[in-house]
Motif scaffolding. Structure first.
Motif, PDB file in Angstrom:
ATOM      1  N   VAL A  34       2.520   7.902   2.078  1.00 32.29           N
ATOM      2  CA  VAL A  34       2.960   7.796   0.866  1.00 32.29           C
ATOM      3  C   VAL A  34       2.359   9.175   0.082  1.00 32.29           C
ATOM      4  O   VAL A  34       1.258   9.407   0.072  1.00 32.29           O
ATOM      5  N   ARG A  48       0.003   2.165   5.519  1.00 28.57           N
ATOM      6  CA  ARG A  48       0.449   2.874   4.417  1.00 28.57           C
ATOM      7  C   ARG A  48      -0.731   3.727   3.910  1.00 28.57           C
ATOM      8  O   ARG A  48      -1.660   2.975   3.270  1.00 28.57           O
ATOM      9  N   GLN A  85       2.510   1.466  -5.590  1.00 32.25           N
ATOM     10  CA  GLN A  85       2.799   1.004  -4.181  1.00 32.25           C
ATOM     11  C   GLN A  85       1.735   0.473  -3.472  1.00 32.25           C
ATOM     12  O   GLN A  85       0.694   0.647  -3.829  1.00 32.25           O
TER      13      GLN A  85
END
Length: 139
Positions: free
Chosen positions: A35, A9, A51
């Motif tokens: 992201v 990510r 996140q």
């Protein structure tokens, strides 16, 4: 052999939409989960809090606002990052010159190498940290 960036990510912090789209495409090609993008310091700080992240690509200048508060938040959350800048790396603020910086425009291979380096360093650092199970606790 498994690609070490596949599935990671990666936060994209970039205010220029065309650059952000190209960066997203590069990260997609590397198998990363993108992201963002965050186009401002506030938006990036919000994404960092909300996140789980494994790395970030951070534009230095976001519409005239320097992104150093974002770098500080990433450091505080142990998220490795690479600066992305149109400036020479020696123009970064003094305390941030030790961090990897990609000079715009850059090729996907340069992005891959920089992310692999910061991710490997973070994994190595985490492996050396004492685990809670092995740390002595005073009663």
């Amino acid at each position: 052999m498994r690609d070490p960036l596949r599935g990671r990510r990666i936060l994209v912090v970039e205010d220029e939409m065309m650059v952000a789209m190209m960066l997203q495409d590069m990260l997609d090609d590397l198998g990363c989960l993108v992201v963002g993008p965050a186009a401002s310091v506030d938006e990036a700080l919000s994404m960092i809090k909300m996140q789980p992240l494994e790395a970030a690509v951070l534009d230095v200048n976001l519409s005239g606002q320097m992104s150093y508060p974002v770098a500080d938040a990433l450091i505080a959350h142990d998220v490795p990052f690479v600066f992305s800048t149109g400036y020479a790396s020696n123009r970064l603020q003094e305390g941030y010159r030790a961090f990897p910086a990609l000079q715009k425009p850059y090729h996907v291979s340069e992005l891959r190498d920089a992310l692999m380096e910061v991710c490997a360093t973070a994994i190595s650092r985490a492996a050396r940290a004492p685990s809670p199970a092995t740390t002595d606790v005073a009663a």
